[in-house]
Design an enzyme around this catalytic site. Structure first.
Site, PDB file in Angstrom:
ATOM      1  CD  GLU A 138      -3.275  -0.771   0.101  1.00 50.44           C
ATOM      2  OE1 GLU A 138      -3.456   0.383   0.186  1.00 50.44           O
ATOM      3  OE2 GLU A 138      -3.615  -1.870  -0.367  1.00 50.44           O
ATOM      4  CG  ASP A 156      -9.348   5.884  -6.403  1.00 51.90           C
ATOM      5  OD1 ASP A 156      -9.820   6.927  -6.107  1.00 51.90           O
ATOM      6  OD2 ASP A 156      -8.823   4.981  -5.709  1.00 51.90           O
TER       7      ASP A 156
END
Length: 360
Positions: A138, A156
């Site tokens: 991550e 996103d």
């Protein structure tokens, strides 16, 4: 429970400080010449903390990357040490010796430790190792506790991404975000008798409102993320982060493991990692979808081997991770399974080794 069809990985940072090979005992016994690699390494300075793109560095700050210590020439953030003129290269370095095992429990709020133990059966050491494995793909770092105040719009279409598990405020790609729950939990952890999303926003000092299920932030990106960053060490914020993490991903993952007769830290952790990366339940790419295609063996290793094989087929589709990060993400867990490190106890060295891969 959040039903996210697509779970995007957080933007990758770059993990520095690749470990040099330690001096082998046999070589030491045989002796070495004055110019040997072993003696040269012993004369190298210890590596400073690994550079992180999420951290700001004042002029004169030192960070390591790729076995080299770098000094910041001026204030900088997000600029890789070997690129541009923000950093001055120094000498090669060696990883600092670890005097003793880390105090895993110190990485958690006391109330969180009790809650996790009671509801998952896993202790601080096990959850610390799970979080290291989760945070590597991550944020490209094992120092997951530095990201309670993480905040970014990663473009996103899911709004802002926040904190240690990437809670989102919502958007066209995420119509059931967990960010609203996080702010409500923050209000509750701060002592509100009737906690609300609005109360949590006010406590954080940010402005926004619910538009359907989406939390629309009205502050500028800089203002909002600066406020979230300011909560990094806030005890109530940390408790709220874990309360939300549990409700959205951990609880479902534990349930799925237990109903199959599995209770190991490695399996629970792998399910949590899948859920936060790809969604807990919903389409074929979510944890629920993968479990349905992994067979029905009651033997944990057999089932999890099939599960990892199924996950490896889809993690590099760019919906979830940029190749080859997804397959490396899965390999962390499968390698530990094959090594028998299922309880994640006394596993610091093993976790360090399986996470020693380069993010793309």
């Amino acid at each position: 429970m959040k039903y996210a069809a697509n779970r995007f990985a957080l933007p990758s940072a770059i993990l520095a400080g690749l470990a040099l090979l330690a001096v082998a005992g046999s070589a030491a016994a045989q002796g070495s010449t004055a110019g040997s690699a072993e003696q040269q390494a012993s004369r190298q300075p210890d590596c400073a903390a690994a550079w992180s793109p999420a951290a700001p560095y004042a002029a004169g700050s030192i960070a390591s990357r790729g076995g080299v210590n770098y000094t910041a020439a001026f204030w900088t953030q997000g600029n890789a040490p070997e690129q541009g003129q923000a950093w001055q290269s120094g000498k090669r370095c060696r990883p600092a010796a670890q005097a003793k095992a880390a105090d895993h429990d110190a990485n958690f709020p006391p109330n969180t430790l009790k809650f996790l133990k009671a509801n998952t059966g896993l202790d601080g050491e096990q959850w610390d190792n799970i979080m290291k494995l989760v945070n590597k793909p991550e944020q490209d770092s094992l120092e997951w506790t530095k990201f309670y105040g993480y905040c970014e719009d990663i473009k996103d279409k899911r709004g802002y991404t926040i904190g240690i598990f990437g809670a989102t405020t919502g958007g066209s790609n995420d119509e059931g975000p967990d960010g609203p729950t996080l702010f409500k939990e923050f209000d509750a952890s701060s002592g509100a008798s009737n906690p609300s999303i609005a109360g949590g926003l006010a406590r954080a000092g940010v402005h926004g409102s619910m538009q359907g299920k989406i939390l629309k932030i009205s502050d500028s990106a800089k203002v909002f993320c600066d406020k979230i960053g300011g909560l990094q060490n806030n005890p109530a914020w940390r408790d709220a982060m874990w309360n939300t993490f549990y409700k959205v991903y951990i609880q479902y993952s534990v349930q799925q493991a237990r109903q199959r007769g599995f209770s190991s830290a490695l399996t629970i952790g792998a399910f949590v990692d899948t859920a936060l990366n790809q969604g807990a339940a919903g389409d074929s790419g979510t944890l629920q979808g993968l479990l349905s295609r992994s067979g029905n063996s009651s033997d944990e290793k057999t089932f999890m081997t099939a599960f990892y094989a199924q996950r490896s087929k889809i993690v590099d589709t760019n919906h979830y991770n940029q190749p080859p990060n997804g397959k490396n993400r899965v390999k962390q867990w499968s390698t530990l399974l094959n090594q028998g490190e299922t309880d994640l106890k006394n596993a610091d060295a093993a976790v360090q080794k399986v996470t020693d891969w380069e993010m793309k």
